[in-house]
Design an enzyme around this catalytic site. Structure first.
Site, PDB file in Angstrom:
ATOM      1  N   CYS A 105       0.853  -1.183   0.000  1.00  0.00           N
ATOM      2  CA  CYS A 105       0.000   0.000   0.000  1.00  0.00           C
ATOM      3  C   CYS A 105       0.890   1.234   0.000  1.00  0.00           C
ATOM      4  O   CYS A 105       1.853   1.296   0.770  1.00  0.00           O
ATOM      5  CB  CYS A 105      -0.878  -0.021   1.245  1.00  0.00           C
ATOM      6  SG  CYS A 105      -1.963   1.399   1.391  1.00  0.00           S
ATOM      7  N   HIS A 150      -9.190  -3.897  -1.661  1.00  0.00           N
ATOM      8  CA  HIS A 150      -8.169  -3.132  -0.933  1.00  0.00           C
ATOM      9  C   HIS A 150      -8.530  -1.635  -0.932  1.00  0.00           C
ATOM     10  O   HIS A 150      -8.490  -0.986   0.117  1.00  0.00           O
ATOM     11  CB  HIS A 150      -6.800  -3.368  -1.599  1.00  0.00           C
ATOM     12  CG  HIS A 150      -5.679  -2.567  -1.013  1.00  0.00           C
ATOM     13  ND1 HIS A 150      -4.581  -3.152  -0.417  1.00  0.00           N
ATOM     14  CD2 HIS A 150      -5.456  -1.222  -0.944  1.00  0.00           C
ATOM     15  CE1 HIS A 150      -3.751  -2.203   0.008  1.00  0.00           C
ATOM     16  NE2 HIS A 150      -4.256  -1.018  -0.308  1.00  0.00           N
ATOM     17  N   GLU A 151      -8.884  -1.109  -2.114  1.00  0.00           N
ATOM     18  CA  GLU A 151      -9.179   0.329  -2.219  1.00  0.00           C
ATOM     19  C   GLU A 151     -10.479   0.684  -1.498  1.00  0.00           C
ATOM     20  O   GLU A 151     -10.568   1.720  -0.840  1.00  0.00           O
ATOM     21  CB  GLU A 151      -9.236   0.774  -3.682  1.00  0.00           C
ATOM     22  CG  GLU A 151      -7.941   0.557  -4.479  1.00  0.00           C
ATOM     23  CD  GLU A 151      -6.702   1.128  -3.804  1.00  0.00           C
ATOM     24  OE1 GLU A 151      -6.816   2.103  -3.039  1.00  0.00           O
ATOM     25  OE2 GLU A 151      -5.607   0.572  -4.024  1.00  0.00           O
ATOM     26  N   HIS A 154     -10.093   1.283   2.089  1.00  0.00           N
ATOM     27  CA  HIS A 154      -9.595   2.614   2.464  1.00  0.00           C
ATOM     28  C   HIS A 154     -10.758   3.566   2.759  1.00  0.00           C
ATOM     29  O   HIS A 154     -10.646   4.445   3.615  1.00  0.00           O
ATOM     30  CB  HIS A 154      -8.724   3.208   1.349  1.00  0.00           C
ATOM     31  CG  HIS A 154      -7.310   2.707   1.355  1.00  0.00           C
ATOM     32  ND1 HIS A 154      -6.498   2.784   2.458  1.00  0.00           N
ATOM     33  CD2 HIS A 154      -6.550   2.132   0.378  1.00  0.00           C
ATOM     34  CE1 HIS A 154      -5.296   2.277   2.172  1.00  0.00           C
ATOM     35  NE2 HIS A 154      -5.311   1.866   0.910  1.00  0.00           N
TER      36      HIS A 154
HETATM   37 ZN   LIG Z   1      -3.710   0.993   0.040  1.00  0.00          ZN
END
Ligand SMILES: [Zn+2]
Length: 184
Positions: A105, A150-151, A154
């Site tokens: 990341c 993953h995004e 966030h």
């Molecule tokens: Zn990330």
């Protein structure tokens, strides 16, 4: 326009990485955030970037998957997905079938720390693009699905380290030369 260095976990300005983001209110706002994200991702490299990583607490992320050769070995079906902007995304139908893969990341030690994370193979996503058009898509490519998960995390204030299984912490790998501050 200034290129924003991704904010870091473990710093004051990286505190947003652990907060939930809010919906974008207008397409112009969405477009402006996409432009900033794209500038940073193009400059620092990577396959995805989310608004909180550049200090904006809004539900926007981008993916840019074109490095087929780097991931081709593990994901032979990986097509050129290219650039996609996801504004106010909603994920559903995360598959029970999962796979484990290494993630890094840009906000975790400047992209130099990697660890194995288990993610669903496929999912459904609804989102608006930067033109304000609504899309509903099934994402069946496990690599694309991984990047989206993953995004999207966030936007929920979750980083990949928090998604790791306890027994996988032994896979953590620090590759100092991948530090995005050194690549440019
Ligand atoms: Zn990330």
């Amino acid at each position: 326009m200034e290129i924003i260095l991704p904010k870091q976990v473990g710093t004051k300005e990286g505190e947003l990485l652990f907060e939930k983001s809010e919906d974008v209110e207008s397409f112009q706002e969405g477009r402006e955030i996409v432009t900033l994200l794209k500038k940073s991702l193009d400059y620092y490299g990577g396959v995805g970037l989310a608004a909180p990583q550049i200090g904006i607490q809004k539900r926007v992320f981008i993916v840019d998957i074109k490095e087929t050769e780097r991931y081709g070995e593990k994901y032979p079906q990986l097509k050129e997905i290219g650039f996609v902007a996801y504004i106010n995304p909603i994920i559903s139908d995360l598959s029970e079938e999962k796979n484990k893969g290494m993630e890094g990341c840009l906000s975790v030690i400047y992209g130099s720390l990697f660890g194995a994370v288990e993610r669903s193979d496929s999912l459904k996503i609804e989102y608006f693009d930067e033109q304000g058009k609504k899309h509903t898509e099934e994402i069946r490519n496990p690599f694309h699905a991984r990047v989206i998960q993953h995004e999207f995390d966030h936007l929920e204030g979750i980083i990949f380290l928090q998604r790791m299984n306890r027994e996988d912490f032994s896979t953590l790998l620090w590759e100092e030369e991948r530090d995005i501050r050194k690549q440019r």
